[in-house]
Structure formats: structure tokens, C-alpha cells
Design a protein around this motif. Structure first.
Motif, PDB file in Angstrom:
ATOM      1  N   TRP A  58       0.833  -1.213   0.000  1.00 26.48           N
ATOM      2  CA  TRP A  58       0.000   0.000   0.000  1.00 26.48           C
ATOM      3  C   TRP A  58       0.866   1.262   0.000  1.00 26.48           C
TER       4      TRP A  58
ATOM      5  N   TRP B 240       4.572   4.897  -3.105  1.00 26.91           N
ATOM      6  CA  TRP B 240       4.397   6.350  -2.948  1.00 26.91           C
ATOM      7  C   TRP B 240       5.437   6.981  -2.038  1.00 26.91           C
TER       8      TRP B 240
ATOM      9  N   TYR C  27       2.126  12.348   4.056  1.00 28.08           N
ATOM     10  CA  TYR C  27       1.186  11.620   4.908  1.00 28.08           C
ATOM     11  C   TYR C  27       0.940  10.224   4.380  1.00 28.08           C
TER      12      TYR C  27
ATOM     13  N   VAL D 209      -1.894   6.629   5.570  1.00 35.26           N
ATOM     14  CA  VAL D 209      -2.799   6.043   6.553  1.00 35.26           C
ATOM     15  C   VAL D 209      -2.856   4.536   6.318  1.00 35.26           C
TER      16      VAL D 209
ATOM     17  N   ALA E 111      -8.648   3.257   5.411  1.00 34.81           N
ATOM     18  CA  ALA E 111      -8.678   4.214   4.288  1.00 34.81           C
ATOM     19  C   ALA E 111     -10.121   4.528   3.922  1.00 34.81           C
ATOM     20  N   GLY E 112     -10.320   5.699   3.328  1.00 38.77           N
ATOM     21  CA  GLY E 112     -11.638   6.072   2.811  1.00 38.77           C
ATOM     22  C   GLY E 112     -12.588   6.605   3.859  1.00 38.77           C
ATOM     23  N   GLN E 113     -12.082   6.871   5.066  1.00 40.63           N
ATOM     24  CA  GLN E 113     -12.952   7.400   6.141  1.00 40.63           C
ATOM     25  C   GLN E 113     -12.690   8.881   6.413  1.00 40.63           C
TER      26      GLN E 113
ATOM     27  N   VAL F 202      -9.809  10.201   7.244  1.00 42.02           N
ATOM     28  CA  VAL F 202      -8.840  10.425   8.336  1.00 42.02           C
ATOM     29  C   VAL F 202      -7.770  11.436   7.901  1.00 42.02           C
ATOM     30  N   ILE F 203      -7.201  11.227   6.717  1.00 41.12           N
ATOM     31  CA  ILE F 203      -6.105  12.123   6.321  1.00 41.12           C
ATOM     32  C   ILE F 203      -6.593  13.521   5.944  1.00 41.12           C
ATOM     33  N   PRO F 204      -7.719  13.688   5.232  1.00 39.65           N
ATOM     34  CA  PRO F 204      -8.182  15.066   5.035  1.00 39.65           C
ATOM     35  C   PRO F 204      -8.403  15.802   6.357  1.00 39.65           C
TER      36      PRO F 204
ATOM     37  N   ILE G  66       2.626  15.245  -5.215  1.00 35.81           N
ATOM     38  CA  ILE G  66       1.972  13.945  -5.354  1.00 35.81           C
ATOM     39  C   ILE G  66       2.233  13.372  -6.737  1.00 35.81           C
TER      40      ILE G  66
ATOM     41  N   ASN H  87      -1.275   8.829  -8.268  1.00 34.94           N
ATOM     42  CA  ASN H  87      -1.814   8.610  -6.919  1.00 34.94           C
ATOM     43  C   ASN H  87      -3.168   9.321  -6.749  1.00 34.94           C
TER      44      ASN H  87
ATOM     45  N   PRO I  50      -5.970   8.602  -4.982  1.00 38.72           N
ATOM     46  CA  PRO I  50      -6.509   8.880  -3.632  1.00 38.72           C
ATOM     47  C   PRO I  50      -5.867  10.109  -2.983  1.00 38.72           C
ATOM     48  N   SER I  51      -4.552  10.265  -3.150  1.00 43.14           N
ATOM     49  CA  SER I  51      -3.884  11.403  -2.521  1.00 43.14           C
ATOM     50  C   SER I  51      -4.270  12.708  -3.219  1.00 43.14           C
TER      51      SER I  51
ATOM     52  N   ARG J   4      -7.094  13.247  -4.590  1.00 40.72           N
ATOM     53  CA  ARG J   4      -8.458  13.530  -4.114  1.00 40.72           C
ATOM     54  C   ARG J   4      -8.417  14.273  -2.772  1.00 40.72           C
ATOM     55  N   VAL J   5      -7.502  13.856  -1.899  1.00 44.13           N
ATOM     56  CA  VAL J   5      -7.412  14.500  -0.578  1.00 44.13           C
ATOM     57  C   VAL J   5      -7.193  16.001  -0.733  1.00 44.13           C
TER      58      VAL J   5
END
Ligand SMILES: CC(C)(COP(=O)(O)OP(=O)(O)OC[C@H]1O[C@@H](n2cnc3c(N)ncnc32)[C@H](O)[C@@H]1OP(=O)(O)O)[C@@H](O)C(=O)NCCC(=O)NCCS
Length: 209
Positions: free
Chosen positions: A41, A45, A110, A112, A117-119, A121-123, A146, A150, A152-153, A155-156
Motif C-alpha cells: 500500500w 508512494w 502523509y 494512513v 482508508a476512505g474514512q 482520516v487524512i483530510p 503527489i 496517486n 486517492p492522494s 483527491r485528498v
């Protein structure tokens, strides 16, 4: 304004179930378990020194990671946060490469645990850290770089309204090659009207239902 060597550090930041705090020596076993469980995972990155993943992420390796983090934080060069969900360490967020004087800027990194993931947390962690950086941390600009792949990142930062401002070809050596990165940034003026980045994030979540 007059600041000490490391303004805004150490600190604990909390929003709901998500908290950011300095690492402790007693994090070694949990940090190692999470890092080892997330090799596939995280490895695409992250820049990391050569060596087997399990060794680089062993409880004893944490001692060196922790020592370097503490040293750099004491010098005012970084704010390395353990990211916790309901009190359990699940990730990491670092405000690093802090340069003050006329720049007053930091780079953010960052990750997680894939199991949470997807909750959001990082945002949430990023919004807390940015508001802290622009407030007690005395910074003016925060930057995130980034890899284009990537999603997901990206998106954050896009959800939080970071400005896409640069394309850096062959920017960083990651996962065996020099990888392009997209540069995103925010300055304090860009979030002031929203009452901070956390307030903006809360409003976005409320609107999303
Ligand atoms: C990038 C990362 C930190 C995002 O953290 P997060 O707390 O999961 O962030 P979010 O909950 O906002 O999810 C971000 C996006 O991930 C994707 N996502 C959602 N659930 C997911 C899951 N279970 N697994 C993988 N990706 C998921 C979605 O695209 C989501 O965007 P959306 O809100 O538009 O649906 C995390 O994916 C991660 O640690 N990745 C590996 C390390 C890394 O990429 N670090 C950043 C280097 S720049």
C-alpha cells in the motif's frame, strides 16, 4: 512577531475521532505492525532507503526514525505527527522542510493504514495540521507534492481546495525510479475567508451528506 526555535511544537490536535500528536517511544510496536502490514500500500508512494521493508520498519528501526524526528522537530525544521483514530495510531503526517524568514513554508507528507482508508482520516488530519501551521506554527504556505498516478492522494488535496500549481518532472526517487510529481499548495490567505481549512472541510462533509 517573535517566535521561539520551534513555534507551535509540541502540540496535540483533535477533531472528533481523529487526533494528531507527537510520537512516543512506546509507539514502536504499533508503528512497526502498521508499516509492515501496509508494504504494498505504501511502497509505491514513499521514498525510502535501500533495504528490506520489514527491517526498515521493525520496532528497533523506529528508535532511529523517532530520534531523527525529534531532532528535526527540536530544530524547528518539522512537525512529525502520529495520526490516531479513536486513540490508535493509524498513520502519519509530517510538516517537513520548514523554512522560515521570508518563506515561512512547509512540505506535507502523509499516509494512513489501508484498513481505515476512505474514512476521511487524512483530510481531517491535513486540515488540522494546516490550520495549526498557519496559526501557532507561524507559517504562510503549505505544499504537497503527489505522483500523478496517486488518485486517492490527489483527491485528498483537491477536496480540501489546494491549488494545483506545478508539474515537477522526475522530482523524487520513489520505488526504484525518478518520479514526476504534481505540486499543490495553499497560502494562509486562501483559507482565511472560510475560517480555516478544518471549517471548510466540515462544511464540505456536511454538504456531501
Ligand atoms: C492517500 C491517502 C493518505 C488518503 O487517505 P484517506 O484517509 O483514505 O483519505 P480519504 O478518506 O479522503 O480517501 C481519499 C480517496 O481514496 C479513495 N478511497 C476511498 N476508500 C478507499 C479504500 N478503502 N481504499 C483505497 N482508496 C480508497 C477514494 O478515491 C477517496 O476519495 P473520495 O473521497 O473522493 O471517494 C491513503 O490512500 C494512503 O495512505 N495511501 C498510501 C500512501 C500515500 O499515497 N501517501 C500519500 C503520498 S503523496
Amino acid at each position: 512577531m517573535i517566535f521561539g526555535v520551534s513555534p507551535g511544537w509540541p502540540v496535540v490536535l483533535v477533531d472528533g475521532h481523529v487526533s494528531l500528536r507527537p510520537y512516543r517511544r512506546s509507539d514502536a510496536a504499533t508503528w512497526s505492525e502498521v508499516r509492515r502490514a501496509n508494504q504494498t500500500w505504501l511502497a509505491p508512494w514513499e521514498s525510502s532507503p535501500p533495504g528490506p521493508w520489514d527491517e526498515l520498519n521493525s520496532p528497533s528501526a523506529f528508535r532511529y526514525v523517532h530520534r531523527d524526528q525529534r531532532r528535526s522537530a527540536r530544530r524547528g525544521e518539522s512537525m512529525p505527527f502520529a495520526v490516531c483514530l479513536r486513540g490508535h495510531l493509524v498513520g502519519h503526517l509530517n510538516l517537513g522542510n520548514i523554512v522560515r524568514r521570508a518563506f515561512c513554508s512547509a512540505y506535507v507528507g502523509y499516509w494512513v493504514d489501508s484498513r481505515v482508508a476512505g474514512q476521511g482520516v487524512i483530510p481531517t488530519a491535513l486540515a488540522l495540521a494546516v490550520d495549526h501551521a498557519f496559526g501557532p506554527g507561524g507559517l504562510h504556505r503549505v505544499e504537497v507534492n503527489i505522483r500523478p498516478e496517486n488518485k486517492p492522494s490527489r483527491r485528498v488535496v483537491e477536496k480540501l481546495g489546494f491549488r494545483e500549481e506545478a508539474y515537477h518532472p522526475r522530482y523524487m526517487h520513489i520505488d526504484g525510479a525518478w518520479r514526476d510529481h504534481i505540486g499543490y499548495a495553499l497560502t494562509s490567505e486562501e483559507v482565511a475567508a472560510d475560517g480555516g481549512l478544518l471549517a471548510r472541510w466540515h462544511r464540505l462533509r456536511a454538504t456531501a451528506g
